[in-house]
Enzyme design. Structure first.
Site, PDB file in Angstrom:
ATOM      1  N   ARG A 173      -3.786  -5.100   7.153  1.00 57.55           N
ATOM      2  CA  ARG A 173      -4.680  -4.110   8.022  1.00 57.55           C
ATOM      3  C   ARG A 173      -6.067  -4.884   8.341  1.00 57.55           C
ATOM      4  O   ARG A 173      -6.323  -4.660   9.647  1.00 57.55           O
ATOM      5  CB  ARG A 173      -4.970  -3.054   6.657  1.00 57.55           C
ATOM      6  CG  ARG A 173      -4.445  -2.393   6.212  1.00 57.55           C
ATOM      7  CD  ARG A 173      -5.079  -1.846   4.835  1.00 57.55           C
ATOM      8  NE  ARG A 173      -4.584  -2.367   3.662  1.00 57.55           N
ATOM      9  CZ  ARG A 173      -5.861  -2.330   2.599  1.00 57.55           C
ATOM     10  NH1 ARG A 173      -7.315  -1.211   2.822  1.00 57.55           N
ATOM     11  NH2 ARG A 173      -5.604  -2.909   1.731  1.00 57.55           N
ATOM     12  N   ASP A 227       0.931  -1.025  -0.339  1.00 52.57           N
ATOM     13  CA  ASP A 227      -0.105  -0.297   0.006  1.00 52.57           C
ATOM     14  C   ASP A 227       1.107   0.550  -0.225  1.00 52.57           C
ATOM     15  O   ASP A 227       1.650   1.416   0.806  1.00 52.57           O
ATOM     16  CB  ASP A 227      -0.460  -0.020   1.214  1.00 52.57           C
ATOM     17  CG  ASP A 227      -1.907  -0.919   1.111  1.00 52.57           C
ATOM     18  OD1 ASP A 227      -2.408  -1.062   0.403  1.00 52.57           O
ATOM     19  OD2 ASP A 227      -2.139  -1.460   2.158  1.00 52.57           O
ATOM     20  N   ASP A 284      -6.669   1.391   7.623  1.00 57.43           N
ATOM     21  CA  ASP A 284      -5.799   2.420   8.101  1.00 57.43           C
ATOM     22  C   ASP A 284      -5.483   3.722   8.588  1.00 57.43           C
ATOM     23  O   ASP A 284      -6.292   4.069   8.222  1.00 57.43           O
ATOM     24  CB  ASP A 284      -4.504   2.665   6.328  1.00 57.43           C
ATOM     25  CG  ASP A 284      -5.327   3.474   5.749  1.00 57.43           C
ATOM     26  OD1 ASP A 284      -5.334   4.178   5.658  1.00 57.43           O
ATOM     27  OD2 ASP A 284      -4.623   2.315   4.741  1.00 57.43           O
ATOM     28  N   TYR A 317       6.679  -8.792   8.148  1.00 59.50           N
ATOM     29  CA  TYR A 317       6.335  -6.994   8.396  1.00 59.50           C
ATOM     30  C   TYR A 317       6.271  -6.377   9.764  1.00 59.50           C
ATOM     31  O   TYR A 317       6.447  -8.035  10.772  1.00 59.50           O
ATOM     32  CB  TYR A 317       4.891  -6.943   8.158  1.00 59.50           C
ATOM     33  CG  TYR A 317       4.324  -6.999   6.965  1.00 59.50           C
ATOM     34  CD1 TYR A 317       4.784  -6.344   5.933  1.00 59.50           C
ATOM     35  CD2 TYR A 317       4.017  -8.438   6.296  1.00 59.50           C
ATOM     36  CE1 TYR A 317       3.897  -6.764   4.555  1.00 59.50           C
ATOM     37  CE2 TYR A 317       3.663  -8.727   4.828  1.00 59.50           C
ATOM     38  CZ  TYR A 317       3.716  -7.831   4.030  1.00 59.50           C
ATOM     39  OH  TYR A 317       3.336  -7.752   2.340  1.00 59.50           O
TER      40      TYR A 317
END
Length: 290
Positions: A175, A41, A83, A69
């Site tokens: 997310r 993203d 987000d 991540y």
């Protein structure tokens, strides 16, 4: 136009789309073929594996690799995009974050589960991408996908936020994971920052920013290195010519899938056992690097 084939590990900066990065790489090297192996993203940073030249033929295979991540979670708020850039849907105040509870919830996601795809994503439903439904305020049933969480660890806890590291399978939306963590905590949560630290064997330590790449500070990872875990079979010029033309060959080896190389250690193709006749092997990917 530069004749180059392989992978470049980019450290993507915030506010760039993955397609922006690919287009920039194409422009820097003046190459017509480039692609990435897993979308990040615009809010996210970190490892974006970019394939150039004939390397684009490896995109599908590399997209299946695990990803790692580090995510920063803002607690007390839930947005439509999941987000911090989205429109607020829910807020909560007067809550307390407890280390033991957060660790318990994080660990509950270990293993396989079904995850609901976020509304603001490029997944297609009945021919339309989900973000198109969102933009048109149209109702749609969000699909669910099986994902797997291999490891998850709380790194830092603050008064209204926390940081965690996670290793996941292909198709996992961080997310959505953060939204689901919030649901189990009974506190709305949204993603504040995200960094991909690893994809497959490629880590952020060996990546370069676009600025560095423009300055010539990068490593082009060759097919030979990318495919080093495959069995490799060296062939002469006669067989090499057949391979470059995508010919079906006799199966002389005990490998389900393997790589043909020439005497110069150049990767020619990936071959696999022919499903219609296991006495033969057929091309899976042929690399036209001449």
């Amino acid at each position: 136009m530069i004749n180059m084939h392989g992978l470049i590990i980019v450290n993507k900066e915030k506010d760039w789309t993955s397609r922006d990065v690919v287009n920039k790489i194409s422009k820097i090297f003046d190459i017509p073929k480039a692609g990435h192996t897993g979308t990040l993203d615009p809010l996210a940073t970190g490892v974006l594996v970019v394939a150039v030249g004939e390397g684009v033929k490896l995109v599908d295979s590399l997209s299946n690799e695990t990803k790692e991540y580090i995510a920063e979670v803002e607690c007390g708020i839930l947005t439509d995009t999941l987000d911090i850039l989205g429109k607020t849907l829910e807020e909560k105040k007067g809550f307390t974050l407890e280390k033991e509870k957060i660790e318990e919830v994080l660990n509950s996601f270990l293993g396989k589960s079904l995850q609901e795809v976020p509304l603001y994503s490029s997944i297609r439903v009945e021919g339309k991408r989900l973000y198109e439904y969102a933009r048109n305020n149209e109702e749609v049933t969000l699909p669910k996908r099986e994902i797997e969480i291999f490891s998850i660890e709380l790194l830092e806890l603050k008064e209204k936020s926390f940081l965690f590291k996670v290793k996941v399978s292909k198709g996992t939306y961080i997310r959505s994971l953060i939204r689901d963590i919030g649901t189990k905590l009974s506190i709305p949560c949204t993603m504040k920052n995200l960094t991909r630290t690893k994809q497959g064997i490629y880590s952020i330590e060996e990546s370069n920013t676009l600025e560095e790449i423009e300055q010539g500070k990068y490593k082009l990872i060759s097919f030979y290195e990318v495919l080093k875990d495959y069995p490799m079979v060296e062939v002469d010029d006669y067989i090499e010519n057949k391979i470059r033309n995508g010919r079906i060959l006799e199966n002389r080896y005990e490998y389900e899938k393997f790589v043909y190389i020439n005497k110069n250690k150049e990767v020619l193709a990936i071959y696999e056992v022919y499903d219609k006749d296991n006495t033969k092997v057929k091309p899976f990917k042929v690399f036209n690097t001449k």
